[in-house]
Design a protein around this motif. Structure first.
Motif, mmCIF file in Angstrom:
data_model
loop_
_atom_site.group_PDB
_atom_site.id
_atom_site.type_symbol
_atom_site.label_atom_id
_atom_site.label_comp_id
_atom_site.label_asym_id
_atom_site.label_seq_id
_atom_site.Cartn_x
_atom_site.Cartn_y
_atom_site.Cartn_z
ATOM 1 N N PRO A 14 -21.146 22.089 -1.898
ATOM 2 C CA PRO A 14 -21.479 22.933 -3.053
ATOM 3 C C PRO A 14 -22.507 24.058 -2.514
ATOM 4 N N LEU A 15 -23.284 24.020 -1.598
ATOM 5 C CA LEU A 15 -24.276 24.900 -1.011
ATOM 6 C C LEU A 15 -23.520 26.072 -0.519
ATOM 7 N N LEU A 16 -22.236 25.723 0.233
ATOM 8 C CA LEU A 16 -21.446 26.316 0.905
ATOM 9 C C LEU A 16 -20.286 27.072 0.338
ATOM 10 N N ARG A 17 -20.137 26.798 -1.144
ATOM 11 C CA ARG A 17 -19.242 27.643 -1.989
ATOM 12 C C ARG A 17 -19.672 28.544 -2.688
ATOM 13 N N ALA A 18 -19.151 29.680 -2.719
ATOM 14 C CA ALA A 18 -19.791 30.883 -3.670
ATOM 15 C C ALA A 18 -19.638 30.498 -5.193
ATOM 16 N N ASP A 19 -20.890 30.669 -5.629
ATOM 17 C CA ASP A 19 -21.157 30.602 -7.211
ATOM 18 C C ASP A 19 -21.477 31.765 -7.688
ATOM 19 N N CYS A 20 -20.542 32.727 -8.111
ATOM 20 C CA CYS A 20 -20.927 33.867 -8.456
ATOM 21 C C CYS A 20 -21.797 34.118 -9.766
ATOM 22 N N ALA A 21 -21.742 32.962 -10.698
ATOM 23 C CA ALA A 21 -22.379 33.002 -11.881
ATOM 24 C C ALA A 21 -23.842 32.858 -11.678
ATOM 25 N N SER A 22 -24.080 32.186 -10.538
ATOM 26 C CA SER A 22 -25.473 32.020 -10.099
ATOM 27 C C SER A 22 -26.255 32.917 -9.125
ATOM 28 N N CYS A 23 -25.434 34.271 -9.040
ATOM 29 C CA CYS A 23 -26.030 35.285 -8.147
ATOM 30 C C CYS A 23 -26.119 36.542 -8.730
ATOM 31 N N PHE A 24 -26.792 37.400 -8.243
ATOM 32 C CA PHE A 24 -27.300 38.739 -8.786
ATOM 33 C C PHE A 24 -26.123 39.871 -8.158
ATOM 34 N N ALA A 25 -24.957 39.343 -8.010
ATOM 35 C CA ALA A 25 -23.820 40.264 -7.551
ATOM 36 C C ALA A 25 -24.303 41.029 -6.265
ATOM 37 N N ARG A 36 -8.012 42.871 -11.483
ATOM 38 C CA ARG A 36 -7.003 43.785 -11.073
ATOM 39 C C ARG A 36 -7.657 44.552 -9.796
ATOM 40 N N LEU A 37 -8.229 43.791 -9.100
ATOM 41 C CA LEU A 37 -9.002 44.419 -7.831
ATOM 42 C C LEU A 37 -8.080 44.928 -6.948
ATOM 43 N N ARG A 38 -6.921 44.058 -6.469
ATOM 44 C CA ARG A 38 -6.016 44.531 -5.610
ATOM 45 C C ARG A 38 -5.213 45.877 -6.128
ATOM 46 N N PRO A 39 -4.686 45.848 -7.317
ATOM 47 C CA PRO A 39 -3.840 47.058 -7.815
ATOM 48 C C PRO A 39 -4.903 48.237 -7.804
ATOM 49 N N ALA A 40 -6.116 48.049 -8.035
ATOM 50 C CA ALA A 40 -7.219 49.090 -8.163
ATOM 51 C C ALA A 40 -7.702 49.647 -6.841
ATOM 52 N N GLY A 41 -7.138 49.009 -5.761
ATOM 53 C CA GLY A 41 -7.653 49.578 -4.365
ATOM 54 C C GLY A 41 -8.849 48.872 -3.927
ATOM 55 N N TYR A 42 -9.347 47.556 -4.520
ATOM 56 C CA TYR A 42 -10.574 46.949 -3.651
ATOM 57 C C TYR A 42 -9.860 45.708 -3.329
ATOM 58 N N ALA A 43 -8.912 45.559 -2.525
ATOM 59 C CA ALA A 43 -8.381 44.109 -1.832
ATOM 60 C C ALA A 43 -9.477 43.840 -0.985
ATOM 61 N N GLY A 44 -10.392 44.472 -0.485
ATOM 62 C CA GLY A 44 -11.464 43.898 0.384
ATOM 63 C C GLY A 44 -12.294 42.822 -0.432
ATOM 64 N N CYS A 45 -12.572 43.267 -1.624
ATOM 65 C CA CYS A 45 -13.331 42.352 -2.473
ATOM 66 C C CYS A 45 -12.690 40.847 -2.700
ATOM 67 N N THR A 46 -11.448 40.720 -2.964
ATOM 68 C CA THR A 46 -10.699 39.809 -2.982
ATOM 69 C C THR A 46 -10.837 38.693 -1.730
ATOM 70 N N VAL A 47 -11.231 39.135 -0.400
ATOM 71 C CA VAL A 47 -11.017 38.451 0.745
ATOM 72 C C VAL A 47 -12.592 38.165 1.320
ATOM 73 N N TYR A 48 -13.536 38.527 0.607
ATOM 74 C CA TYR A 48 -14.890 38.437 0.846
ATOM 75 C C TYR A 48 -15.385 37.128 0.632
ATOM 76 N N ASP A 49 -15.861 36.310 1.221
ATOM 77 C CA ASP A 49 -16.666 35.041 1.056
ATOM 78 C C ASP A 49 -18.013 35.159 1.574
ATOM 79 N N CYS A 50 -18.939 34.772 0.801
ATOM 80 C CA CYS A 50 -20.457 34.569 1.123
ATOM 81 C C CYS A 50 -20.946 33.261 1.698
ATOM 82 N N PHE A 51 -20.244 32.388 1.397
ATOM 83 C CA PHE A 51 -20.170 31.048 1.816
ATOM 84 C C PHE A 51 -21.675 30.257 1.045
#
Length: 273
Positions: free
Chosen positions: A8-19, A57-72
């Motif tokens: 769990p510590l190494l899986r991104a939890d966006c709801a617990s992060c300040f973006a 709609r990240l990919r069609p909006a031109g933000y494909a890079g966001c869909t492949v990022y992982d903070c672990f």
């Protein structure tokens, strides 16, 4: 060979992060990002509740890079543990230190991911003692204070861990019969590797951007740091591939016939068949 479920510590939890990935990191206008964004400035798509306004709609909006990022999992650790849940918007004095700590912890968490996997590889059992010590040392660094994180020599520690992981990889791959290809750091951009026999290959850091790997056999191939952006993995066999991450798969293209390691998911943008 079974891959461990992500801690769990190494899986991104966006709801617990300040973006933090949407603020701390810089973006450069490119095929991956629709606009420039300097480090430390919130993305224009970031809402007041720290959610992405165009997440669906990240990919069609031109933000494909966001869909492949992982903070672990580094985002929630820095947000909730290193800084005790202090919101950088409500406590601006923490912002600079928080944004500096995030990329350091992110690198350390990526190493923790690889080291955790290394402990499951039975052929590397003689090295497991060293792996455990490296994992414990990496965890101590990641648990540091903001001041300690700022002073951490991540590059040196990463080099030490990388050398150990290479020894792990060599032991595991040594059990395969026949010649094992060495493409470490190779420029394989657009390479025609359809149906290639790459079992046990060293593909560390290889640039496989837009490479044709359809139906290629990649079992026990070492893929740590390989750039798989737009690589065609349709029908490829990635079962038991070493040190493959979800982010690498998300950056590639595949289909329902692509065979994946246990513990990794088929990206949503891949067709079913």
């Amino acid at each position: 060979m079974s891959r461990p479920a992500p801690l769990p510590l190494l899986r991104a939890d966006c709801a617990s992060c300040f973006a933090l990935c949407c603020v701390a990191l810089p973006f450069a206008a490119s095929a991956d990002f629709a606009a420039d964004k300097p480090a430390g400035r919130p993305c224009a798509q970031l809402r007041d509740d720290f959610r992405c306004g165009i997440h669906e709609r990240l990919r069609p909006a031109g933000y494909a890079g966001c869909t492949v990022y992982d903070c672990f999992g580094a985002g929630q650790r820095v947000s909730q543990h290193t800084f005790g849940g202090r919101d950088w918007r409500e406590d601006p004095a923490t912002a600079r230190a928080m944004f500096a700590a995030f990329p350091v912890v992110r690198q350390l968490h990526e190493l923790l991911w690889y080291l955790t996997e290394a402990l499951t590889l039975r052929p590397a059992a003689p090295l497991h003692g060293e792996v455990r010590r490296a994992l414990e040392a990496t965890e101590r660094l990641a648990a540091g204070t903001p001041e300690e994180l700022r002073a951490t020599e991540v590059a040196g520690h990463r080099d030490e861990v990388s050398a150990l992981l290479l020894r792990v990889s060599e032991r595991v791959r040594a059990g395969l019969p026949g010649r094992r290809r060495n493409h470490r750091g190779a420029d394989l951009i657009g390479a025609r590797l359809k149906g290639a026999e790459l079992r046990g290959a060293n593909l560390r850091g290889a640039r496989l951007i837009a490479a044709d790997l359809r139906s290629a056999r990649l079992s026990l191939a070492d893929l740590i740091g390989a750039d798989l952006r737009d690589a065609r993995l349709h029908g490829a066999d990635l079962r038991d591939a070493l040190f493959l991450t979800q982010a690498q798969l998300n950056a590639a293209r595949g289909d329902g016939a692509t065979r994946l390691p246990e513990g990794l998911s088929r990206p949503a943008h891949w067709p079913a068949g």
